[in-house]
Design an enzyme around this catalytic site. Structure first.
Site, PDB file in Angstrom:
ATOM      1  N   TYR A  32       0.980  -0.099  -3.554  1.00 20.89           N
ATOM      2  CA  TYR A  32       2.086  -0.978  -3.957  1.00 20.89           C
ATOM      3  C   TYR A  32       1.524  -2.386  -4.121  1.00 20.89           C
ATOM      4  CZ  TYR A  32       7.012  -1.576  -4.884  1.00 20.89           C
ATOM      5  OH  TYR A  32       8.219  -1.789  -5.513  1.00 20.89           O
ATOM      6  N   GLY A  36      -1.600 -10.531  -3.837  1.00 16.22           N
ATOM      7  CA  GLY A  36      -2.450 -10.655  -2.647  1.00 16.22           C
ATOM      8  C   GLY A  36      -3.607  -9.668  -2.721  1.00 16.22           C
ATOM      9  N   HIS A  37      -3.271  -8.405  -2.988  1.00 20.66           N
ATOM     10  CA  HIS A  37      -4.318  -7.392  -3.162  1.00 20.66           C
ATOM     11  C   HIS A  37      -5.227  -7.754  -4.340  1.00 20.66           C
ATOM     12  CE1 HIS A  37      -0.859  -4.922  -1.485  1.00 20.66           C
ATOM     13  NE2 HIS A  37      -1.803  -4.666  -0.601  1.00 20.66           N
ATOM     14  N   LYS A 149      -3.998 -12.547   5.684  1.00 16.64           N
ATOM     15  CA  LYS A 149      -2.591 -12.218   5.940  1.00 16.64           C
ATOM     16  C   LYS A 149      -2.478 -11.363   7.202  1.00 16.64           C
ATOM     17  CE  LYS A 149       1.727 -10.821   4.976  1.00 16.64           C
ATOM     18  NZ  LYS A 149       1.721  -9.412   5.199  1.00 16.64           N
ATOM     19  N   SER A 185       3.817  -9.614   0.308  1.00 20.63           N
ATOM     20  CA  SER A 185       3.679  -8.401   1.105  1.00 20.63           C
ATOM     21  C   SER A 185       4.433  -7.270   0.417  1.00 20.63           C
ATOM     22  CB  SER A 185       4.278  -8.628   2.500  1.00 20.63           C
ATOM     23  OG  SER A 185       4.465  -7.390   3.154  1.00 20.63           O
ATOM     24  N   SER A 186       3.874  -6.063   0.520  1.00 21.75           N
ATOM     25  CA  SER A 186       4.576  -4.899  -0.050  1.00 21.75           C
ATOM     26  C   SER A 186       5.945  -4.755   0.615  1.00 21.75           C
ATOM     27  CB  SER A 186       3.761  -3.622   0.184  1.00 21.75           C
ATOM     28  OG  SER A 186       2.436  -3.805  -0.253  1.00 21.75           O
TER      29      SER A 186
HETATM   30  P1  AMP Z   1      -2.034  -3.538   2.835  1.00 18.97           P
HETATM   31  O1  AMP Z   1      -1.894  -2.799   1.555  1.00 18.97           O
HETATM   32  O2  AMP Z   1      -0.793  -4.251   3.250  1.00 18.97           O
HETATM   33  O3  AMP Z   1      -2.633  -2.692   3.925  1.00 18.97           O
HETATM   34  O4  AMP Z   1      -3.079  -4.687   2.552  1.00 18.97           O
HETATM   35  C1  AMP Z   1      -4.366  -4.402   2.079  1.00 18.97           C
HETATM   36  C2  AMP Z   1      -5.204  -5.640   2.164  1.00 18.97           C
HETATM   37  O5  AMP Z   1      -4.610  -6.672   1.381  1.00 18.97           O
HETATM   38  C3  AMP Z   1      -5.305  -6.194   3.605  1.00 18.97           C
HETATM   39  O6  AMP Z   1      -6.637  -6.652   3.841  1.00 18.97           O
HETATM   40  C4  AMP Z   1      -4.328  -7.339   3.590  1.00 18.97           C
HETATM   41  O7  AMP Z   1      -4.628  -8.354   4.518  1.00 18.97           O
HETATM   42  C5  AMP Z   1      -4.468  -7.834   2.162  1.00 18.97           C
HETATM   43  N1  AMP Z   1      -3.274  -8.580   1.784  1.00 18.97           N
HETATM   44  C6  AMP Z   1      -1.991  -8.166   1.824  1.00 18.97           C
HETATM   45  N2  AMP Z   1      -1.144  -9.152   1.467  1.00 18.97           N
HETATM   46  C7  AMP Z   1      -1.923 -10.233   1.205  1.00 18.97           C
HETATM   47  C8  AMP Z   1      -1.642 -11.572   0.796  1.00 18.97           C
HETATM   48  N3  AMP Z   1      -0.415 -12.011   0.601  1.00 18.97           N
HETATM   49  N4  AMP Z   1      -2.687 -12.405   0.629  1.00 18.97           N
HETATM   50  C9  AMP Z   1      -3.973 -11.974   0.844  1.00 18.97           C
HETATM   51  N5  AMP Z   1      -4.294 -10.732   1.220  1.00 18.97           N
HETATM   52  C10 AMP Z   1      -3.278  -9.863   1.405  1.00 18.97           C
END
Ligand code: AMP
Length: 288
Positions: A32, A36-37, A149, A185-186
């Site tokens: 998703y 950020g990703h 994050k 954020s997702s």
């Molecule tokens: P997730 O899919 O939420 O597990 O996130 C995957 C990676 O993306 C993790 O290293 C998170 O810290 C990073 N991430 C998620 N949201 C952000 C954001 N807003 N800014 C920077 N990195 C992010």
């Protein structure tokens, strides 16, 4: 871009790339994907010959009452985004591909997981360390990219890599925000329009905390109290934690005299959001 559902497919690509002496960057995600990703994938693209994005909602990092079943998913959109940035491979396994019925081995980092999010999510970080270890082994990446994050996750993964001598460099990347300051954020998609508007209170409160630190306030409790009061002034917000910890050991500090992480977790309605800032020797790494 290769779309790989099986571990063997990833390993086959990695073998070919390694034979050619190419470097590999890994971006672990739960899909998703948002900007950020994307910032992590772009950085990986700049620094490596080949980029692998893993897109996997890791069941073993969710507690029984958490949102595993409802976690948002859109694999088609994720593929488009990865391809547009120039990722070489997206790895999207089924849970049974990663965890066979007789799976028994876990990786964990003691102490660092006990505070902050670990308190209300006791199994979370062992689940993260375990899946990250598997991804490191499957991809043989030279570098892996993690967002600030999830600051506790970044600290734990860095420590795991150091303690256990993994041959991989962990690259931390700054928080990407919406225009009004909410960290992307997702899980933001769970918010109702009213909650979405009120969710900016996390960033506003942290900005005030950061201002206090930068102006020389060293009493951590005073800053915590100020930030907590700002968040609690919003009726829809319910604080899980507001803490200042030292950025290396993640232990609570009374007095600020070194690198610190100020982190918050707050329920806005039913949605749990996290945000933070890091001040490292008075140099602000994040918050724009
Ligand atoms: P997730 O899919 O939420 O597990 O996130 C995957 C990676 O993306 C993790 O290293 C998170 O810290 C990073 N991430 C998620 N949201 C952000 C954001 N807003 N800014 C920077 N990195 C992010």
């Amino acid at each position: 871009m290769v779309i790989a559902k099986e571990i063997s497919q990833v390993k086959q690509n990695v073998r070919e790339w390694k034979k050619q002496g190419l470097s590999i960057g890994l971006v672990p995600t739960m899909g998703y994907l948002h900007e950020g990703h994307a910032s992590l994938i772009k950085k990986a693209r700049e620094e490596n010959d080949r980029v692998i994005v893993s897109d996997f909602v890791n069941p073993i990092q969710f507690g029984p009452k958490e949102d595993l079943a409802t976690y948002p998913r859109d694999f088609e959109a994720d593929c488009k985004l990865c391809e547009s940035i120039g990722a070489d491979l997206i790895f999207n396994p089924e849970p049974c591909e990663m965890y066979e019925d007789d799976f028994h081995s876990y990786v964990g980092v003691n102490t660092l997981y006990e505070g902050l999010c670990g308190k209300s999510r006791p199994i979370h970080f062992n689940g993260v360390c375990t899946v990250v270890t598997k991804l490191f082994n499957i991809t043989e990446a030279d570098r892996a990219y993690f967002g600030q994050k999830d600051a506790q996750q970044l600290a734990i993964v860095r420590r795991m890599v150091r303690d256990l001598n993994y041959n991989i460099q962990i690259v931390g990347c700054p928080i990407v925000r919406e225009e009004d300051g909410l960290a992307k954020s997702s899980r933001n998609t769970y918010l109702t329009p009213e909650e979405r508007e009120k969710a900016t209170i996390l960033h506003k409160a942290l900005e005030e905390g950061e201002r206090m630190v930068n102006e020389g306030e060293t009493d951590a409790n005073k800053i915590v109290e100020t930030v907590r009061n700002i968040i609690e002034s919003e009726p829809l917000a319910k604080v899980d934690y507001v803490e200042i910890v030292d950025w290396n050991e993640l232990q609570k500090v009374e007095k600020i005299d070194g690198p610190i992480l100020m982190a918050v977790a707050v329920y806005i309605g039913k949605v749990r959001l996290i945000d933070n800032f890091i001040v490292d020797n008075s140099i602000v790494i994040e918050m724009v």
